[in-house]
Scaffold this motif. Sequence first.
Motif, PDB file in Angstrom:
ATOM      1  N   PHE A 271       0.569   5.767   0.373  1.00  0.00           N
ATOM      2  CA  PHE A 271      -0.263   6.756   0.757  1.00  0.00           C
ATOM      3  C   PHE A 271       0.141   8.007   0.167  1.00  0.00           C
ATOM      4  O   PHE A 271       1.424   8.282   0.208  1.00  0.00           O
ATOM      5  CB  PHE A 271      -0.327   6.713   1.990  1.00  0.00           C
TER       6      PHE A 271
ATOM      7  N   THR B 183      -5.214   6.603  -0.802  1.00  0.00           N
ATOM      8  CA  THR B 183      -4.476   5.378  -0.512  1.00  0.00           C
ATOM      9  C   THR B 183      -4.639   4.342  -1.612  1.00  0.00           C
ATOM     10  O   THR B 183      -5.520   4.295  -2.406  1.00  0.00           O
ATOM     11  CB  THR B 183      -5.378   4.500   0.585  1.00  0.00           C
TER      12      THR B 183
ATOM     13  N   ASN C  45      -3.500   0.764  -3.690  1.00  0.00           N
ATOM     14  CA  ASN C  45      -2.890  -0.649  -3.608  1.00  0.00           C
ATOM     15  C   ASN C  45      -2.493  -0.957  -5.123  1.00  0.00           C
ATOM     16  O   ASN C  45      -3.195  -0.696  -6.007  1.00  0.00           O
ATOM     17  CB  ASN C  45      -3.917  -1.608  -3.202  1.00  0.00           C
TER      18      ASN C  45
ATOM     19  N   LEU D  23      -4.126  13.070   4.504  1.00  0.00           N
ATOM     20  CA  LEU D  23      -4.159  12.184   3.573  1.00  0.00           C
ATOM     21  C   LEU D  23      -4.857  12.495   2.293  1.00  0.00           C
ATOM     22  O   LEU D  23      -6.384  12.700   2.602  1.00  0.00           O
ATOM     23  CB  LEU D  23      -4.934  10.766   4.274  1.00  0.00           C
TER      24      LEU D  23
ATOM     25  N   GLU E  36      -9.896  10.515  -0.204  1.00  0.00           N
ATOM     26  CA  GLU E  36     -10.126  11.061   1.017  1.00  0.00           C
ATOM     27  C   GLU E  36     -11.285  11.913   0.384  1.00  0.00           C
ATOM     28  O   GLU E  36     -11.358  12.468  -0.625  1.00  0.00           O
ATOM     29  CB  GLU E  36      -9.398  11.546   1.906  1.00  0.00           C
TER      30      GLU E  36
ATOM     31  N   THR F 112       0.917  -0.923   0.133  1.00  0.00           N
ATOM     32  CA  THR F 112      -0.025  -0.071  -0.084  1.00  0.00           C
ATOM     33  C   THR F 112       1.088   1.211   0.155  1.00  0.00           C
ATOM     34  O   THR F 112       1.644   1.218   0.463  1.00  0.00           O
ATOM     35  CB  THR F 112      -0.974  -0.004   1.330  1.00  0.00           C
TER      36      THR F 112
ATOM     37  N   ILE G  75       3.743  14.618   0.391  1.00  0.00           N
ATOM     38  CA  ILE G  75       4.648  13.486   0.656  1.00  0.00           C
ATOM     39  C   ILE G  75       3.705  12.143   0.547  1.00  0.00           C
ATOM     40  O   ILE G  75       2.429  11.980   0.553  1.00  0.00           O
ATOM     41  CB  ILE G  75       4.949  13.564   2.236  1.00  0.00           C
TER      42      ILE G  75
ATOM     43  N   TYR H 280       0.194  12.110   1.034  1.00  0.00           N
ATOM     44  CA  TYR H 280      -0.328  13.108   1.843  1.00  0.00           C
ATOM     45  C   TYR H 280       0.025  14.544   1.238  1.00  0.00           C
ATOM     46  O   TYR H 280       0.884  14.601   0.327  1.00  0.00           O
ATOM     47  CB  TYR H 280       0.386  12.949   2.942  1.00  0.00           C
TER      48      TYR H 280
ATOM     49  N   GLY I 116       0.596  -2.584   6.122  1.00  0.00           N
ATOM     50  CA  GLY I 116      -0.376  -1.666   6.306  1.00  0.00           C
ATOM     51  C   GLY I 116      -0.706  -0.743   7.684  1.00  0.00           C
ATOM     52  O   GLY I 116      -1.407   0.005   7.808  1.00  0.00           O
ATOM     53  N   TYR I 117       0.469  -1.093   8.503  1.00  0.00           N
ATOM     54  CA  TYR I 117       0.447  -0.435   9.795  1.00  0.00           C
ATOM     55  C   TYR I 117       1.850   0.479   9.766  1.00  0.00           C
ATOM     56  O   TYR I 117       1.487   1.686   9.931  1.00  0.00           O
ATOM     57  CB  TYR I 117       0.603  -1.456  10.950  1.00  0.00           C
ATOM     58  N   GLU I 118       2.949  -0.206   9.670  1.00  0.00           N
ATOM     59  CA  GLU I 118       4.105   0.970   9.707  1.00  0.00           C
ATOM     60  C   GLU I 118       4.317   1.682   8.225  1.00  0.00           C
ATOM     61  O   GLU I 118       4.314   1.010   7.428  1.00  0.00           O
ATOM     62  CB  GLU I 118       5.106   0.267   9.890  1.00  0.00           C
ATOM     63  N   GLN I 119       4.178   2.926   8.313  1.00  0.00           N
ATOM     64  CA  GLN I 119       4.275   3.571   7.200  1.00  0.00           C
ATOM     65  C   GLN I 119       5.631   4.241   7.096  1.00  0.00           C
ATOM     66  O   GLN I 119       6.095   4.926   7.892  1.00  0.00           O
ATOM     67  CB  GLN I 119       3.102   4.753   6.869  1.00  0.00           C
ATOM     68  N   TYR I 120       6.416   4.315   6.033  1.00  0.00           N
ATOM     69  CA  TYR I 120       7.859   4.943   5.735  1.00  0.00           C
ATOM     70  C   TYR I 120       7.309   5.930   4.561  1.00  0.00           C
ATOM     71  O   TYR I 120       6.874   5.790   3.682  1.00  0.00           O
ATOM     72  CB  TYR I 120       8.781   3.757   5.301  1.00  0.00           C
ATOM     73  N   PHE I 121       7.890   7.181   5.244  1.00  0.00           N
ATOM     74  CA  PHE I 121       7.589   8.360   4.573  1.00  0.00           C
ATOM     75  C   PHE I 121       8.780   8.740   3.421  1.00  0.00           C
ATOM     76  O   PHE I 121       9.863   8.374   3.587  1.00  0.00           O
ATOM     77  CB  PHE I 121       7.323   9.482   5.152  1.00  0.00           C
ATOM     78  N   GLY I 122       8.448   9.190   2.025  1.00  0.00           N
ATOM     79  CA  GLY I 122       9.457   9.910   1.231  1.00  0.00           C
ATOM     80  C   GLY I 122       9.738  11.127   1.981  1.00  0.00           C
ATOM     81  O   GLY I 122       9.254  11.633   2.787  1.00  0.00           O
TER      82      GLY I 122
END
Lengths: 110, 114
Positions: free
Chosen positions: B34, B49, B51, B46, B59, B32, B93, B36, B100-106
């Motif tokens: 995301f 999302t 997939n 947000l 949203e 997944t 971003i 922002y 689906g839980y820990e998100q790592y950002f650019g």
Amino acid sequence: QKEVEQDPGPLSVPEGAIVSLNCTYSNSAFQYFMWYRQYSRKGPELLMYTYSSGNKEDGRFTAQVDKSSKYISLFIRDSQPSDSATYLCAMQGGSEKLVFGKGTKLTVNP
Amino acid sequence: GAVVSQHPSRVICKSGTSVKIECRSLDFQATTMFWYRQFPKQSLMLMATSNEGSKATYEQGVEKDKFLINHASLTLSTLTVTSAHPEDSSFYICSASVSGYEQYFGPGTRLTVT
């Protein structure tokens, strides 16, 4: 009432101080709690990740979650000027969506 | 590990043109991704999302025809801002997630529309 409340600060402390950052929330469904650090004009960096209630420690950082009070905290020990950034709390529950607080801007003065 | 890149880091475009922003997970496959948007001194909001291989979920209040999202592979998602206007100027971003839980950002892309 917003789902996640976080005092935006700014917060200014001397080097070496213990910093306490907090968020409150209203949604009982939240199960996962995170703290992100964001430097100016950069993407957020995941600092701490906690599931449900309890404490988690990683070096100078300690995250606490009190689900009964719907209150989470991040403590930074021996704060350094390099810790100066905006700290965002974020929460999840029931879906992949993260709900962020507004962020607290921290400045650690040498 | 868990590195996410974005390209470009900064872009300036003229009103009415379209801009494409790429988001890549470099060392993991993201189920997944995301997108922002962040205004100055504001938190992350947000937008959508996505997939891999399916349509993005937007949203409420986000125009899907204006912000086109394509998640072509497990390591690449793109956001195209179509017919950009000055009010679209913002910091965009992306984040990527395995579980689906820990998100790592650019690192973010600063868009300025003149």
